[in-house]
Motif scaffolding. Structure first.
Motif, PDB file in Angstrom:
ATOM      1  N   HIS A  34       1.181   2.602 -28.849  1.00 29.06           N
ATOM      2  CA  HIS A  34       0.666   2.141 -29.918  1.00 29.06           C
ATOM      3  C   HIS A  34       0.791   0.947 -30.127  1.00 29.06           C
ATOM      4  N   ALA A  35      -0.921  -0.168 -29.770  1.00 30.35           N
ATOM      5  CA  ALA A  35      -1.207  -1.578 -30.213  1.00 30.35           C
ATOM      6  C   ALA A  35      -0.416  -1.790 -29.164  1.00 30.35           C
ATOM      7  N   GLU A  36      -0.462  -1.504 -28.221  1.00 37.46           N
ATOM      8  CA  GLU A  36       0.147  -2.863 -26.876  1.00 37.46           C
ATOM      9  C   GLU A  36      -1.121  -2.384 -25.593  1.00 37.46           C
ATOM     10  N   MET A  37      -0.922  -3.708 -25.031  1.00 38.40           N
ATOM     11  CA  MET A  37      -2.021  -3.552 -24.038  1.00 38.40           C
ATOM     12  C   MET A  37      -1.182  -4.179 -23.008  1.00 38.40           C
ATOM     13  N   LEU A  38      -1.500  -3.796 -21.565  1.00 39.56           N
ATOM     14  CA  LEU A  38      -1.194  -4.698 -20.144  1.00 39.56           C
ATOM     15  C   LEU A  38      -1.735  -5.911 -20.262  1.00 39.56           C
ATOM     16  N   THR A  39      -1.249  -6.854 -20.184  1.00 47.71           N
ATOM     17  CA  THR A  39      -1.337  -7.894 -19.636  1.00 47.71           C
ATOM     18  C   THR A  39      -1.294  -8.708 -18.651  1.00 47.71           C
ATOM     19  N   ALA A  91       6.527  -5.292  -8.397  1.00 46.76           N
ATOM     20  CA  ALA A  91       6.077  -5.646  -9.305  1.00 46.76           C
ATOM     21  C   ALA A  91       6.377  -5.968 -10.846  1.00 46.76           C
ATOM     22  N   SER A  92       6.748  -6.851 -11.924  1.00 47.64           N
ATOM     23  CA  SER A  92       6.628  -6.647 -13.339  1.00 47.64           C
ATOM     24  C   SER A  92       5.238  -6.704 -14.374  1.00 47.64           C
ATOM     25  N   CYS A  93       5.296  -5.837 -15.045  1.00 42.90           N
ATOM     26  CA  CYS A  93       4.513  -5.463 -16.155  1.00 42.90           C
ATOM     27  C   CYS A  93       4.611  -5.611 -17.327  1.00 42.90           C
ATOM     28  N   VAL A  94       3.311  -7.016 -17.432  1.00 42.38           N
ATOM     29  CA  VAL A  94       4.072  -7.677 -19.458  1.00 42.38           C
ATOM     30  C   VAL A  94       2.950  -6.821 -19.689  1.00 42.38           C
ATOM     31  N   ILE A  95       3.635  -6.493 -21.299  1.00 40.17           N
ATOM     32  CA  ILE A  95       2.462  -5.588 -22.195  1.00 40.17           C
ATOM     33  C   ILE A  95       3.119  -6.784 -23.936  1.00 40.17           C
ATOM     34  N   ARG A  96       1.888  -6.672 -24.335  1.00 38.87           N
ATOM     35  CA  ARG A  96       1.995  -7.013 -25.704  1.00 38.87           C
ATOM     36  C   ARG A  96       1.206  -6.328 -26.705  1.00 38.87           C
ATOM     37  N   GLY A  97       1.851  -6.479 -27.949  1.00 39.71           N
ATOM     38  CA  GLY A  97       1.289  -6.198 -29.151  1.00 39.71           C
ATOM     39  C   GLY A  97       2.324  -6.659 -29.918  1.00 39.71           C
ATOM     40  N   PRO A  98       2.005  -5.711 -31.605  1.00 40.14           N
ATOM     41  CA  PRO A  98       2.464  -6.699 -32.745  1.00 40.14           C
ATOM     42  C   PRO A  98       3.307  -7.298 -32.501  1.00 40.14           C
ATOM     43  N   ILE A 157      -0.757 -12.344 -12.061  1.00 38.59           N
ATOM     44  CA  ILE A 157      -2.568 -11.755 -11.730  1.00 38.59           C
ATOM     45  C   ILE A 157      -2.875 -11.074 -13.437  1.00 38.59           C
ATOM     46  N   GLY A 158      -3.831 -11.750 -13.918  1.00 42.27           N
ATOM     47  CA  GLY A 158      -4.603 -11.077 -15.374  1.00 42.27           C
ATOM     48  C   GLY A 158      -4.620  -9.647 -14.960  1.00 42.27           C
ATOM     49  N   ALA A 159      -4.300  -8.861 -16.157  1.00 44.83           N
ATOM     50  CA  ALA A 159      -4.770  -7.061 -16.732  1.00 44.83           C
ATOM     51  C   ALA A 159      -6.184  -7.046 -15.841  1.00 44.83           C
ATOM     52  N   MET A 160      -7.036  -8.036 -16.719  1.00 43.52           N
ATOM     53  CA  MET A 160      -8.505  -7.452 -16.187  1.00 43.52           C
ATOM     54  C   MET A 160      -9.279  -7.983 -15.324  1.00 43.52           C
ATOM     55  N   THR A 161      -8.387  -8.490 -13.931  1.00 44.62           N
ATOM     56  CA  THR A 161      -8.748  -9.141 -12.970  1.00 44.62           C
ATOM     57  C   THR A 161      -9.478  -7.706 -12.266  1.00 44.62           C
ATOM     58  N   ARG A 162     -10.477  -7.914 -11.478  1.00 41.65           N
ATOM     59  CA  ARG A 162     -11.519  -7.351 -10.821  1.00 41.65           C
ATOM     60  C   ARG A 162     -10.800  -6.762  -9.458  1.00 41.65           C
TER      61      ARG A 162
END
Length: 294
Positions: free
Chosen positions: A165-170, A136-143, A74-79
């Motif tokens: 910092h400079a990371e986001m859950l995707t 669940a597992s959370c995928v986090i993306r950063g630089p 499930i994408g993090a921006m799913t409403r």
């Protein structure tokens, strides 16, 4: 009239753009999607970011529900609304529809996102309890690239996560296992309110009908949404029964750490944690017997 402190505003057009903005703007930058949790905190000056990075345009990139035989992604921006209305998701994880039916109101469900709910890290947050229950597992993306952490490790404390910092859950990833189902229930003071106490349960059985595994996630009865490994250990190998659900409820009531506040006494919340654990495990078992239907 309560108003936020002055802020600068940027609008991201991709995940990489958002990460680049966070990296450039510094540690006082915050992402905003639905904003139903962050904006009230800003009005009360409980949160004072210098910059807001709007990621609503990322819905096309991160607003999805993808289901295979072994995994839900499930994408993090799913409403919230999309989680509620997905029949495919309800067929494999009915706990999502249970929870979304009792989350807030249509304006919040139309704008709020899964990622925003998890990253807010509110101890009363329904979807944090759901994702804890489902392992669940959370995928986090950063630089520096992408990393994956379990829900058990995602929250560090109230309103604090491992997202740096400079990371986001995707993305959120949920394993799909055979002969299992799930359920969610909460007690609130009025419809759509934060929980007085809430519980999610997931249950799997083996070929003989014995409990192969079980998970319980509680909300609003401790500093974090809480998984209870003692329940899992106690139920494995037992036959599904009211005695098993009562044992799990007693363990949950003992394991949680509620506090007395305007929503109720600690003893009352502890009682609710036990009762809701029993109810959701029983409901999950009924769904297993019926074939996992929502």
């Amino acid at each position: 009239m309560q108003v936020p402190a002055p802020i600068e505003y940027e609008r991201a057009v991709s995940v990489e753009h958002a990460i680049g903005l966070l990296e450039r703007l510094g540690e006082e930058a915050r992402l905003i999607a639905g904003g139903h949790s962050l904006l009230p905190m800003m009005k009360l000056r409980l949160a004072n970011p210098e910059y807001l990075v709007d990621i609503n345009d990322l819905h096309a990139e991160l607003g999805y529900i993808r289901i295979t035989a072994t995994q839900v992604r499930i994408g993090a921006m799913t409403r919230h609304r999309e989680l509620l209305e997905s029949d495919e998701l309800a067929a494999v994880c009915p706990i999502f529809r249970d929870a979304e039916r009792v989350i807030a109101d249509p304006p919040v469900r139309n704008r709020g996102t899964l990622g925003g709910a998890l990253c807010q890290a509110d101890p009363s947050e329904d979807l944090s309890s759901v994702c804890t229950t489902l392992d669940a597992s959370c995928v986090i993306r950063g630089p520096e690239g992408e990393r994956t952490v379990s829900m058990d490790d995602f929250h560090l404390g109230p309103y604090e996560t491992v997202v740096g910092h400079a990371e986001m859950l995707t993305e959120v990833r949920i394993p799909v296992r055979p002969r299992g189902s799930s359920a969610y229930a909460k007690v609130d003071r009025r419809a759509g309110d934060w929980a007085v106490a809430a519980a999610g349960a997931a249950l799997w059985v083996d070929e003989r009908g014995t409990i192969a595994d079980a998970r319980v996630g509680l909300a609003a009865v401790g500093p974090n949404t809480t998984g209870i490994p003692e329940v899992s250990a106690a139920l494995r190998g037992r036959p599904p029964s009211d005695e098993a659900w009562s044992l799990a409820g007693a363990i949950a009531a003992q394991a949680c750490r509620p506090v007395t506040d305007s929503r109720g006494t600690a003893d009352y919340k502890r009682h609710l944690a036990g009762e809701l654990t029993r109810r959701t495990l029983r409901a999950a078992w009924e769904r297993v017997r019926e074939g996992g239907a929502a």
